[in-house]
Design a protein around this motif. Structure first.
Motif, short mmCIF file in Angstrom:
data_model
loop_
_atom_site.label_atom_id
_atom_site.label_comp_id
_atom_site.label_asym_id
_atom_site.label_seq_id
_atom_site.Cartn_x
_atom_site.Cartn_y
_atom_site.Cartn_z
N VAL A 1 0.83 -1.28 -0.17
CA VAL A 1 0.00 -0.11 0.07
C VAL A 1 1.00 1.33 0.05
O VAL A 1 1.82 1.40 0.92
N ASP A 2 0.79 2.04 -1.14
CA ASP A 2 1.39 3.22 -1.04
C ASP A 2 0.61 4.63 -0.04
O ASP A 2 -0.02 5.37 -0.55
N VAL A 3 0.89 4.37 1.27
CA VAL A 3 0.09 5.10 2.05
C VAL A 3 0.60 6.52 1.68
O VAL A 3 0.00 7.49 1.80
N GLU A 4 2.11 6.84 1.61
CA GLU A 4 2.60 8.26 1.47
C GLU A 4 1.78 8.69 -0.05
O GLU A 4 1.48 9.84 0.17
N GLY A 5 1.66 7.83 -0.82
CA GLY A 5 1.05 8.50 -2.13
C GLY A 5 -0.36 8.96 -2.07
O GLY A 5 -0.85 10.06 -2.47
N ILE A 6 -1.20 8.22 -0.99
CA ILE A 6 -2.38 8.58 -0.84
C ILE A 6 -2.57 10.09 0.16
O ILE A 6 -3.26 10.71 -0.14
N LYS A 7 -1.69 9.95 1.00
CA LYS A 7 -1.36 11.22 1.97
C LYS A 7 -1.12 12.56 1.16
O LYS A 7 -1.56 13.47 1.44
N ASN A 8 -0.22 12.16 -0.04
CA ASN A 8 0.17 13.23 -0.61
C ASN A 8 -0.60 13.72 -1.85
O ASN A 8 -0.53 14.61 -2.73
#
Length: 176
Positions: free
Chosen positions: A121-128
């Motif tokens: 899961v690209d958590v940072e990608g979702i947050k950004n």
């Protein structure tokens, strides 16, 4: 199950009818980036793969509510494609190495997942804001939805959430 299937197809037909009558043209929720690799066959049989071309039948607006209301255990691969389109990446579950489909919804142009091999899961990608939601779909041996999860950011608190349905039908949702 037969009644649920009938209701599902009636709802789908109604949504498609409404969409067809609309004068507005919207961009589908799927990312527009290309992905290096081979085209998927759409089968959870262990073949190498990556992304399929969109079918044209794609959801106009997609959010976590749409996933919760429409993605259900037991749906066929064709039914999932009707819900979300053909543009997915075939990955492996890090837990048991089974085949899964990953959908990257609301991805910015040029977005590339940090891992096209596993269900990372690209958590940072979702947050950004690089993408809005990631949905993973796991399959039974006969090609039916077994388990699924969706990762998205709740704008009210700014946290990324994990909504998942386990193989036993248990539903879990939590901030990660």
């Amino acid at each position: 199950m037969k009644n649920v299937t009938v209701v599902f197809f009636l709802a789908l037909a109604l949504l498609l009818g409404i969409a067809a009558c609309s004068d507005q043209t919207e961009t589908p929720p799927h990312s527009e980036h290309s992905n290096a690799g081979e085209t998927t066959t759409g089968q959870p049989d262990g073949e190498q793969s990556n992304r399929e071309q969109p079918s044209g039948e794609q959801v106009k607006e997609l959010d976590i509510s749409y996933v919760k209301e429409n993605l259900k255990q037991g749906l066929s691969q064709d039914e999932v494609k009707k819900l979300f389109g053909d543009k997915f990446t075939k990955v492996k579950s890090a837990m048991d190495n089974t085949d899964m489909w990953r959908y990257d919804f609301g991805a910015r142009e040029g977005y590339q997942s940090p891992d096209d091999q596993y269900d990372t899961v690209d958590v940072e990608g979702i947050k950004n804001g690089e993408l809005e939601m990631i949905v993973f779909v796991g399959w039974t041996i006969d090609g039916r939805v077994d388990t699924f999860s969706a990762y998205y950011m709740k704008k009210s608190d700014g946290n990324v959430y994990d909504y998942r349905v386990l193989p036993n039908g248990e539903v879990k949702e939590q901030a990660i």
